[in-house]
Design a protein around this motif. Structure first.
Motif, PDB file in Angstrom:
ATOM      1  N   GLY A   7       5.779  12.248 -13.510  1.00  0.00           N
ATOM      2  CA  GLY A   7       5.902  13.184 -14.625  1.00  0.00           C
ATOM      3  C   GLY A   7       4.783  13.005 -15.633  1.00  0.00           C
ATOM      4  N   TYR A   8       4.403  11.772 -15.880  1.00  0.00           N
ATOM      5  CA  TYR A   8       3.280  11.522 -16.778  1.00  0.00           C
ATOM      6  C   TYR A   8       1.975  12.016 -16.144  1.00  0.00           C
ATOM      7  N   ALA A   9       1.821  11.799 -14.843  1.00  0.00           N
ATOM      8  CA  ALA A   9       0.594  12.221 -14.161  1.00  0.00           C
ATOM      9  C   ALA A   9       0.419  13.731 -14.211  1.00  0.00           C
ATOM     10  N   ARG A  10       1.511  14.473 -14.158  1.00  0.00           N
ATOM     11  CA  ARG A  10       1.413  15.936 -14.196  1.00  0.00           C
ATOM     12  C   ARG A  10       0.818  16.430 -15.510  1.00  0.00           C
ATOM     13  N   GLY A  11       0.968  15.646 -16.566  1.00  0.00           N
ATOM     14  CA  GLY A  11       0.436  16.057 -17.860  1.00  0.00           C
ATOM     15  C   GLY A  11      -0.959  15.547 -18.137  1.00  0.00           C
ATOM     16  N   ILE A  12      -1.563  14.851 -17.173  1.00  0.00           N
ATOM     17  CA  ILE A  12      -2.920  14.349 -17.365  1.00  0.00           C
ATOM     18  C   ILE A  12      -3.919  15.450 -17.042  1.00  0.00           C
ATOM     19  N   LYS A  13      -4.878  15.636 -17.911  1.00  0.00           N
ATOM     20  CA  LYS A  13      -5.912  16.649 -17.710  1.00  0.00           C
ATOM     21  C   LYS A  13      -7.185  15.967 -17.236  1.00  0.00           C
ATOM     22  N   VAL A  14      -7.770  16.503 -16.167  1.00  0.00           N
ATOM     23  CA  VAL A  14      -9.041  15.980 -15.682  1.00  0.00           C
ATOM     24  C   VAL A  14     -10.151  16.470 -16.605  1.00  0.00           C
ATOM     25  N   ASP A  15     -11.049  15.577 -16.975  1.00  0.00           N
ATOM     26  CA  ASP A  15     -12.186  15.947 -17.820  1.00  0.00           C
ATOM     27  C   ASP A  15     -13.173  16.724 -16.962  1.00  0.00           C
ATOM     28  N   LEU A  67       0.804  -1.225   0.000  1.00  0.00           N
ATOM     29  CA  LEU A  67       0.000   0.000   0.000  1.00  0.00           C
ATOM     30  C   LEU A  67       0.844   1.285   0.000  1.00  0.00           C
ATOM     31  N   PRO A  68       1.977   1.352   0.730  1.00  0.00           N
ATOM     32  CA  PRO A  68       2.781   2.590   0.653  1.00  0.00           C
ATOM     33  C   PRO A  68       3.233   2.924  -0.765  1.00  0.00           C
ATOM     34  N   ALA A  69       3.580   1.913  -1.556  1.00  0.00           N
ATOM     35  CA  ALA A  69       3.995   2.170  -2.934  1.00  0.00           C
ATOM     36  C   ALA A  69       2.817   2.616  -3.784  1.00  0.00           C
ATOM     37  N   TRP A  70       1.654   2.013  -3.597  1.00  0.00           N
ATOM     38  CA  TRP A  70       0.477   2.448  -4.355  1.00  0.00           C
ATOM     39  C   TRP A  70       0.120   3.883  -4.024  1.00  0.00           C
ATOM     40  N   LYS A  71       0.298   4.262  -2.762  1.00  0.00           N
ATOM     41  CA  LYS A  71       0.025   5.647  -2.368  1.00  0.00           C
ATOM     42  C   LYS A  71       0.917   6.611  -3.157  1.00  0.00           C
ATOM     43  N   GLU A  72       2.178   6.253  -3.286  1.00  0.00           N
ATOM     44  CA  GLU A  72       3.109   7.098  -4.020  1.00  0.00           C
ATOM     45  C   GLU A  72       2.738   7.197  -5.499  1.00  0.00           C
ATOM     46  N   LEU A  73       2.166   6.134  -6.049  1.00  0.00           N
ATOM     47  CA  LEU A  73       1.798   6.117  -7.459  1.00  0.00           C
ATOM     48  C   LEU A  73       0.495   6.860  -7.739  1.00  0.00           C
ATOM     49  N   VAL A  74      -0.477   6.703  -6.848  1.00  0.00           N
ATOM     50  CA  VAL A  74      -1.835   7.176  -7.130  1.00  0.00           C
ATOM     51  C   VAL A  74      -2.073   8.612  -6.682  1.00  0.00           C
ATOM     52  N   ALA A  94       6.742   8.130 -23.347  1.00  0.00           N
ATOM     53  CA  ALA A  94       7.790   7.318 -23.977  1.00  0.00           C
ATOM     54  C   ALA A  94       8.873   6.953 -22.967  1.00  0.00           C
ATOM     55  N   ARG A  95       9.254   7.907 -22.104  1.00  0.00           N
ATOM     56  CA  ARG A  95      10.272   7.625 -21.075  1.00  0.00           C
ATOM     57  C   ARG A  95       9.790   6.537 -20.127  1.00  0.00           C
ATOM     58  N   LEU A  96       8.531   6.627 -19.719  1.00  0.00           N
ATOM     59  CA  LEU A  96       7.992   5.659 -18.782  1.00  0.00           C
ATOM     60  C   LEU A  96       7.891   4.277 -19.415  1.00  0.00           C
ATOM     61  N   PRO A 101       3.944  17.599 -27.018  1.00  0.00           N
ATOM     62  CA  PRO A 101       5.246  16.927 -27.130  1.00  0.00           C
ATOM     63  C   PRO A 101       5.804  16.513 -25.770  1.00  0.00           C
ATOM     64  N   GLU A 102       5.585  17.347 -24.741  1.00  0.00           N
ATOM     65  CA  GLU A 102       6.109  17.027 -23.415  1.00  0.00           C
ATOM     66  C   GLU A 102       5.442  15.772 -22.851  1.00  0.00           C
TER      67      GLU A 102
END
Length: 471
Positions: free
Chosen positions: A283-291, A155-162, A332-334, A325-326
């Motif tokens: 880094g990928y999450a920062r570029g996600i836009k909430v609908d 669970l600690p790792a999932w917290k960091e991811l989510v 791609a990096r992930l 592009p970002e």
């Protein structure tokens, strides 16, 4: 938007003839609301709808269950923590595990014999890996987990991811109201964020609980989810994995122990790798836009008696990756990082197992397909956080690592993990031969320069190219 303030529906009016009217309405099929208006699986709740939601929720409960239901409801409405109610996530995950998997297998405690078998398998796997990689053992201990123990450990790792993605949803909930209304609606926003955290916690908990019934170790998704230096297998899931393969149970356990031990070596002796992978996810999450249009529609129609609409919106997904592009580069990096980790493990484990296990080829192909397709729990995470934790180019990466072994040897291959800039890129996966035979800078002179600079020496180093054949 409804005529009532903030889009909240008014409660249904009482029938003129009181309880008799309710009975007639139920008999005629009317008033069929959700059996559980809060969208949670309260223990002992009945399945029939009724005009009185509390009767549907609590009618068939004994006093103990009723207390548990009120406690869970209180947790949902009073939560004031981060973007995900992780206490609720843990509770739901444990409940999901206790219900068992679709095939009827229930979780059970790990016995002494199974713990010993896992410890011996990891110990033997580490001996075999010594010939296949220059990285030393990374498993300080080997443990056998039940599914519930896997939940608690990861669970600690999932917290960091989510959390980074869930934070965007929580912020969006407050931003969709006009600024002049936000001050007036402060309590409403707080309640909705609490409910959002609870709903997110419920969905994450369900996904983690289902995933606990599928995984065989602590590194199945290519990320170090468990405590550092602890190789772990789940005996119950290992047995289920090998059930229809026609392979001896000991061989299945040993092959999976090889994969777990190889992951542990990589994460233990490449100190920047964990932060690199989790940073790529963030880094990928920062570029996600909430609908926000979908979220605003859900909030506009939000009914306190029907809050599972918000849960359903989370299940359907509210995330749109930015087409920039970002963001494409972040994805791609992930994907490349996940592929390189899984490809290295695949190549190293195959080199160690092929001469010793007759089933090595069959088990390798089974695991490749398993990682490529994912399971229902991985699909749930993809919906919730807008990301699939699957190495799309596992086979390409595995071929590249195998070619590097042939061209540079085990030491030359593993030396590339010394720094992230030395690793193959996405384009290198397209042209593995070009990367394998590319001339490499001789960093020994640079290391000498840095050492002499620290000692006060002014002698200039002679940086030169060195061909692969001389490495």
């Amino acid at each position: 938007m409804s005529d009532t303030p903030f889009g909240f529906g008014l409660p249904p009016e009482e029938p003129d003839d009181g309880d008799e009217g309710k009975k007639k309405d139920q008999q005629s099929g009317g008033g069929q609301g959700p059996a559980n208006p809060f969208g949670f699986a309260f223990p002992g709740a009945g399945g029939s709808g009724a005009d009185n939601p509390f009767a549907a929720m609590f009618g068939s409960m004994n006093p103990g269950d009723l207390g548990a239901a009120f406690q869970q409801l209180g947790q949902m409405l009073s939560y004031e923590g981060g973007p995900v109610n992780w206490d609720m996530a843990r509770q739901i995950a444990r409940q999901t595990v206790s219900q068992g998997t679709a095939d009827g297998t229930k979780d059970e405690s790990v016995g002494p014999a199974e713990r010993t078998a896992v410890e011996e398998a990891v110990r033997l796997a580490d001996l075999w890996l010594d010939d296949a990689t220059s990285l030393p053992s990374g498993a300080g201990s080997a443990v056998a987990w039940s599914r519930a123990e896997w939940v608690e450990a990861t669970l600690p790792a999932w917290k960091e991811l989510v959390d980074p993605v869930a934070e965007r949803v929580g912020g969006a909930m407050g931003d969709i109201l006009p600024e002049e209304m936000q001050a007036m609606a402060g309590p409403l926003i707080g309640m909705m964020r609490s409910m959002g955290g609870a709903m997110f916690g419920t969905q994450i908990g369900q996904a983690v609980g289902v995933l606990a019934g599928e995984v065989v170790g602590s590194t199945d998704v290519g990320l170090p989810l468990g405590p550092a230096g602890r190789a772990a297998l789940l005996p119950l899931n290992v047995e289920a994995f090998g059930k229809d393969l026609g392979v001896a149970k000991d061989e299945v356990r040993l092959y999976l122990a090889l994969r777990e031990a190889a992951h542990q070596r990589l994460f233990a002796h490449v100190p920047w790798l964990r932060s690199h992978l989790f940073g790529a996810v963030e880094g990928y999450a920062r570029g996600i836009k909430v609908d926000t249009a979908k979220l605003e529609d859900v909030v506009g129609r939000f009914d306190p008696q029907n809050p599972e609409e918000l849960q359903q919106a989370l299940q359907q997904g509210m995330f749109q990756p930015e087409d920039t592009p970002e963001q494409k580069a972040a994805l791609a990096r992930l994907e490349t990082a996940l592929a390189l980790v899984e490809g290295w493990v695949d190549a190293v484990v195959h080199a160690a197992a092929k001469p010793r296990l007759s089933s090595a080829d069959a088990l390798r192909e089974t695991l490749r397909r398993r990682r490529a397709t994912g399971g229902p729990a991985e699909q749930t995470f993809a919906t919730l956080i807008g990301l699939e934790l699957r190495p799309r180019r596992l086979r390409d990466a595995s071929r590249l690592w195998a070619s590097l072994t042939d061209a540079r040897g085990v030491d030359g291959r593993d030396a590339l993990w010394a720094h992230p800039d030395m690793l193959p890129t996405a384009s290198d996966l397209d042209d593995p031969d070009g990367f394998v035979h590319r001339e490499q800078l001789d960093f020994s002179e640079l290391d000498k320069m840095l050492g002499e600079a620290a000692d006060g020496s002014t002698e200039k180093p002679d940086l030169k190219k060195k061909d692969d054949d001389t490495e």
